[in-house]
Design an enzyme around this catalytic site. Structure first.
Site, PDB file in Angstrom:
ATOM      1  N   ARG A  66      24.497 -47.898  18.936  1.00 44.96           N
ATOM      2  CA  ARG A  66      26.285 -48.132  19.426  1.00 44.96           C
ATOM      3  C   ARG A  66      26.401 -48.900  21.158  1.00 44.96           C
ATOM      4  O   ARG A  66      27.396 -48.995  20.993  1.00 44.96           O
ATOM      5  CB  ARG A  66      26.204 -46.318  19.711  1.00 44.96           C
ATOM      6  N   GLU A 103      10.967 -37.078  23.673  1.00 42.12           N
ATOM      7  CA  GLU A 103      10.710 -35.307  24.986  1.00 42.12           C
ATOM      8  C   GLU A 103       9.079 -34.740  24.102  1.00 42.12           C
ATOM      9  O   GLU A 103       8.234 -34.726  24.980  1.00 42.12           O
ATOM     10  CB  GLU A 103      11.306 -34.253  23.453  1.00 42.12           C
TER      11      GLU A 103
HETATM   12  P1  AMP Z   1      18.394 -41.476  26.805  1.00 43.72           P
HETATM   13  O1  AMP Z   1      17.170 -41.976  26.009  1.00 43.72           O
HETATM   14  O2  AMP Z   1      17.889 -39.784  26.804  1.00 43.72           O
HETATM   15  O3  AMP Z   1      18.592 -41.926  27.786  1.00 43.72           O
HETATM   16  O4  AMP Z   1      19.007 -40.694  25.465  1.00 43.72           O
HETATM   17  C1  AMP Z   1      20.252 -42.475  25.091  1.00 43.72           C
HETATM   18  C2  AMP Z   1      20.121 -42.357  24.036  1.00 43.72           C
HETATM   19  O5  AMP Z   1      19.639 -41.665  22.961  1.00 43.72           O
HETATM   20  C3  AMP Z   1      20.475 -43.497  23.548  1.00 43.72           C
HETATM   21  O6  AMP Z   1      21.031 -44.353  23.328  1.00 43.72           O
HETATM   22  C4  AMP Z   1      22.338 -42.327  23.163  1.00 43.72           C
HETATM   23  O7  AMP Z   1      23.033 -42.563  21.877  1.00 43.72           O
HETATM   24  C5  AMP Z   1      21.444 -40.736  22.793  1.00 43.72           C
HETATM   25  N1  AMP Z   1      21.793 -39.671  22.797  1.00 43.72           N
HETATM   26  C6  AMP Z   1      21.473 -38.516  24.222  1.00 43.72           C
HETATM   27  N2  AMP Z   1      21.493 -37.884  23.524  1.00 43.72           N
HETATM   28  C7  AMP Z   1      23.078 -37.959  23.224  1.00 43.72           C
HETATM   29  C8  AMP Z   1      23.864 -37.242  22.586  1.00 43.72           C
HETATM   30  N3  AMP Z   1      24.281 -35.712  23.160  1.00 43.72           N
HETATM   31  N4  AMP Z   1      25.217 -38.020  22.431  1.00 43.72           N
HETATM   32  C9  AMP Z   1      24.862 -38.806  21.470  1.00 43.72           C
HETATM   33  N5  AMP Z   1      24.414 -40.013  21.906  1.00 43.72           N
HETATM   34  C10 AMP Z   1      23.323 -39.313  22.662  1.00 43.72           C
END
Ligand code: AMP
Length: 180
Positions: A66, A103
């Site tokens: 995205r 996770e």
């Molecule tokens: P993180 O590495 O945990 O910060 O996760 C970020 C990545 O996961 C990004 O590329 C987001 O598009 C996706 N992501 C994580 N949580 C969500 C959520 N609740 N809604 C949409 N995309 C998410």
């Protein structure tokens, strides 16, 4: 440069919450409804264009997948290049990779070794749609450093503020919308 509260609300209202996707307990922030809403999408992109015009950037790097949508549109508005940071195994040329923890288990992102050309120190804005734990963005930002460029800021459309994911990111972080 600052969004009005009405403009923020238009962007916020255009994003759809999908409960329990992709697994129970996660509220997925669906940006397809933002992209198909020309008013919300234009307010967002015009805001980002105004913010980053003065940064004198050389490139925008977008995170798979995205981050590509916002990053490529912004790069074109600023008249600069776009670089994809991809999930492992998708880029065809020689890459540099970085693992990060999920996770359960780990994931890996990659960048082309010559993504920012031969000269060091190019100024790069990293962009993604959302920061949760910050693991993906931290790994992507370190790839920019590894290939000799400078990540001057990391930009998100949404920040899940309660997870404090930005604490692990060295570069300044800008989020258009904070989600509590
Ligand atoms: P993180 O590495 O945990 O910060 O996760 C970020 C990545 O996961 C990004 O590329 C987001 O598009 C996706 N992501 C994580 N949580 C969500 C959520 N609740 N809604 C949409 N995309 C998410």
């Amino acid at each position: 440069m600052i969004l009005t509260s009405d403009e923020k609300q238009i962007i916020l209202d255009s994003i759809r919450d999908i409960p329990d996707f992709p697994k129970p307990g996660i509220i997925f922030k669906d940006i397809t409804t933002l992209l198909s809403n020309p008013k919300a999408y234009r307010i967002l992109m015009t805001h980002l264009e105004k913010r980053y015009t003065s940064y004198d950037l050389d490139y925008i790097a977008g995170i798979d997948a995205r981050g590509f949508i916002f990053g490529a549109a912004l790069a074109d508005r600023l008249g600069i290049g776009f670089v994809p940071v991809r999930k492992k195994g998708k880029l065809p040329y020689t890459t540099v990779a970085e693992k990060y923890s999920l996770e359960y288990g780990f994931d890996e992102v990659e960048i082309h070794i010559d993504a920012f050309g031969v000269n060091k120190g190019k100024k790069v804005l990293l962009i993604d749609d959302l920061i949760a734990t910050g693991g993906t963005a931290k790994a992507a930002a370190s790839l920019i450093d590894k290939v000799g460029a400078t990540c001057v800021e990391v930009c998100f459309i949404m920040e899940l503020a309660f997870l404090n994911g930005k604490k692990g990111i060295k570069a300044p972080v800008y989020s258009v919308l904070g989600i509590d």
